[in-house]
Design an enzyme around this catalytic site. Structure first.
Site, short mmCIF file in Angstrom:
data_model
loop_
_atom_site.label_atom_id
_atom_site.label_comp_id
_atom_site.label_asym_id
_atom_site.label_seq_id
_atom_site.Cartn_x
_atom_site.Cartn_y
_atom_site.Cartn_z
N CYS A 85 36.63 40.64 34.10
CA CYS A 85 35.73 41.03 35.18
C CYS A 85 36.51 41.56 36.37
CB CYS A 85 34.86 39.85 35.59
SG CYS A 85 33.74 40.25 36.94
N CYS A 119 35.12 40.68 39.76
CA CYS A 119 35.37 39.29 40.18
C CYS A 119 36.82 39.11 40.63
CB CYS A 119 35.12 38.31 39.03
SG CYS A 119 33.66 38.63 38.06
N ASP A 120 37.76 39.69 39.88
CA ASP A 120 39.17 39.35 40.07
C ASP A 120 40.04 40.51 40.60
OD1 ASP A 120 38.55 36.88 39.02
OD2 ASP A 120 38.98 37.49 36.96
#
Ligand code: FAD
Ligand code: NAP
Length: 321
Positions: free
Chosen positions: A137, A140-141
């Site tokens: 992701c 997300c990261d």
């Protein structure tokens, strides 16, 4: 002591399919309960720009769209419950689902909208370095890779969007694809090839991830045409090779196709069990878009309403006799 939640319409999953089913179901007086699962709002909550969901001239954000969809579902009378279903019994109606919380959910009909989850490569080092440089992701990261070099693995819309997104943070992005052409939409490919931070390694398969205690340091590759090995040094690797339908709960209970998708009667969301419907990515291996998930969610609610009306009419007639 377990709480038993009873509803005329039980919906498992809170992505576009489940929430659209809820909006239609609530407006039809079915007082739906949506069990949200581990990813409230579904897959669109892990992306940024959405520019193909109808109704918005300007680019919108995936998490925002899903918040609005949830608010709309609640506004018309849906109960959203925070739980994850761990077991289902389809010998209904009522159809019974057991939550991770210990609560039990009984639905006179059941709408399955569990969507899909990220697929992993399954090569050595991937699991061990998960969260230490290997991720599925970027939204997300990606932030953790400011000024660093990362690789993205895959050749579909997700991989190309992830690569483009990470250029907001990383200094260099290498897309690694196992063939010599991408399957993503042309508009995304045009943006990818025009981005000076992105390069593509064609015909390369990841053999294993390289790293140790301190995290990922590189990926070992195999050329898919020649078999030649090579290595790329990297700080982060994003696996973006598609998604698998979340159907573990239904194995042995509903027919699944070779890819694990729930089989429905052609052109409908009806499973082989009357009163059990499936919509969205969990039954659609072809289109897998937010708008098609919403569309099949609507279809599931309309068919659920007909199912309940016929059943309740038959019960009323029996009682009157
Ligand atoms: P999902 O969105 O996958 O939602 C599934 C829901 O089921 C989740 O809420 C989850 O918590 C729940 N669930 C699963 N298991 C359980 C359980 N056991 N108990 C309870 N709940 C459970 N499509 C577009 O149209 N435009 C885009 O720009 C776009 N961008 C994308 C970007 C990315 C990175 C990804 C991954 C996908 C993108 N898609 C896009 C595809 C789109 O997100 C999906 O087609 C859509 O979300 C499918 O909706 P769904 O409701 O079927 O399932
Ligand atoms: P996808 O379209 O199924 O693409 C998966 C990619 O990963 C393919 O390029 C595939 O290679 C590659 N791949 C699969 N298994 C692999 C393996 N073991 N090793 C190496 N590579 C592998 O998946 P997706 O990109 O996640 O998209 C899923 C759905 O969501 C699609 O319908 C897509 O349109 C939709 N989506 C839409 C948008 C948007 O509209 N903007 C954004 C994201 C996703 P091959 O090409 O060789 O098969």
């Amino acid at each position: 002591m377990a709480t038993v939640h009873k509803t005329r319409m039980l919906i498992i999953g809170s992505g576009p399919a489940g929430l659209s089913a809820a909006i239609y179901g609530a407006r039809a007086g079915m007082e739906p309960i949506v069990v949200q699962g581990l990813q409230p709002g579904g897959q669109l909550t892990i992306t940024t720009d959405v520019e193909n969901y109808p109704g918005f001239r300007d680019v919108i954000q995936g998490p925002w769209l899903m918040q609005e969809m949830q608010a709309q579902a609640e506004h018309v009378g849906t109960r959203m419950l925070w739980d994850t279903i761990t077991e289902v019994s389809l010998d209904g109606p009522p159809f019974r689902a057991h939550g991770d919380s210990g609560d039990v959910y009984d639905g006179d009909c059941l709408v399955i909208a569990t969507g899909a989850q990220a697929r992993w490569l399954g090569v050595p080092g991937e699991a061990e370095l998960g969260g230490k440089g290997v991720s599925a992701c970027a939204t997300c990261d990606g932030f953790f890779y400011r000024g660093k070099k990362v690789v993205v693995i895959g050749g579909g819309n997700t991989a190309v969007e992830e690569a483009l997104y990470i250029t907001n943070h990383a200094s260099e992005v290498v897309l690694i694809h196992r063939r010599d052409s991408l399957r993503s939409e042309k508009i995304l490919q045009d943006r990818l090839f025009a981005n000076p931070k992105i390069s593509v390694l064609w015909n390369k398969q990841v053999d294993h991830f390289i790293g140790g205690e301190k995290g990922l340091t590189g990926v070992a590759l195999i050329d898919t045409l020649t078999g030649a090995p090579s290595e790329v040094a990297t700080d982060g690797a994003f696996v973006a090779i598609g998604h698998a339908p979340a159907t573990e709960l239904f194995k042995g209970k509903l027919e699944l196709d070779a890819g694990g998708y729930i089989v429905v009667a052609p052109g409908t969301p009806k499973t082989a069990i009357p009163g059990v419907f499936a919509c969205g990515d969990v039954m659609d291996h072809t289109y897998r878009q937010a708008v098609t998930a919403a569309g099949t969610g609507c279809m599931a609610a309309l068919d659920a309403e007909r199912f309940l009306a016929e059943r309740e009419f038959a019960a009323a007639r029996l009682a009157a006799e």
